[in-house]
Design an enzyme around this catalytic site. Sequence first.
Site, PDB file in Angstrom:
ATOM      1  CB  VAL A  82      19.759 -21.402 -14.568  1.00 55.14           C
ATOM      2  CG1 VAL A  82      19.570 -19.958 -15.187  1.00 55.14           C
ATOM      3  CG2 VAL A  82      21.240 -21.577 -14.304  1.00 55.14           C
ATOM      4  CB  SER A  83      16.602 -25.359 -12.312  1.00 53.64           C
ATOM      5  OG  SER A  83      15.386 -24.494 -11.631  1.00 53.64           O
ATOM      6  CB  THR A  84      18.836 -27.600 -15.986  1.00 47.02           C
ATOM      7  OG1 THR A  84      18.383 -27.059 -17.029  1.00 47.02           O
ATOM      8  CG2 THR A  84      17.811 -28.420 -15.447  1.00 47.02           C
TER       9      THR A  84
END
Length: 218
Positions: A29-31
């Site tokens: 997940v990016s954030t």
Amino acid sequence: MAISERNTAQSHTQEPPLTISRVALYARVSTLNGQDPEMQLSELREYASRRGWSITGEYVDQGVSGSKESRPELNQLMTDAHRRQFDAVLVWKIDRFGRSLKHLVNALADLCAYGVAFISFRDNLDLSTPSGRLMFQIIGAMAEFERSLIQERVRAGLRNARAKGKKFGRPRAVVDAARVAELRRDGLSWSQVCRTLNVSKGTAQRSVARRAEIQTGT
């Protein structure tokens, strides 16, 4: 040419699928804001269970952009793949593994060299099958095409800049050839001259040579 392409396609379809019993799950997940890798992992676990595969490990990168080639868990995954701790890597979508086409092709090539398959659940891409391996060849060709386009754009940009009179490279050092000659007459070595004037030996020697040519009219 057509015969060659047909033979290549046939060779891919005739290869038997790889045997898979152990898989590693990879999620990213990016954030950390509202994004939970558990959504990806739960679907991957269910899929692995339906296929009768045992899960040897789960590798999760959280808060890491897909554009970054270096990710701690992905790096560990590739290390474990090299050690053949599993037969295949299972990801939720291919963009979770790598958004850069270059990085994706390089990583898939490494897995292939290790004898480890790659499966993207949502993309219905399975490199353990002949059709999946054929798709990898297409992805590789796309990456090569992308590199060629980038190289051509760079060359076109350089040609355009040169046509406008722009100079490239490091500016030529300005050296007082008379001062170099004077220091040499005073008995200083080339190394001492270079340290005094803060220039390279080659630059100092070329300046003296050019000065001598001008003085002799050659």
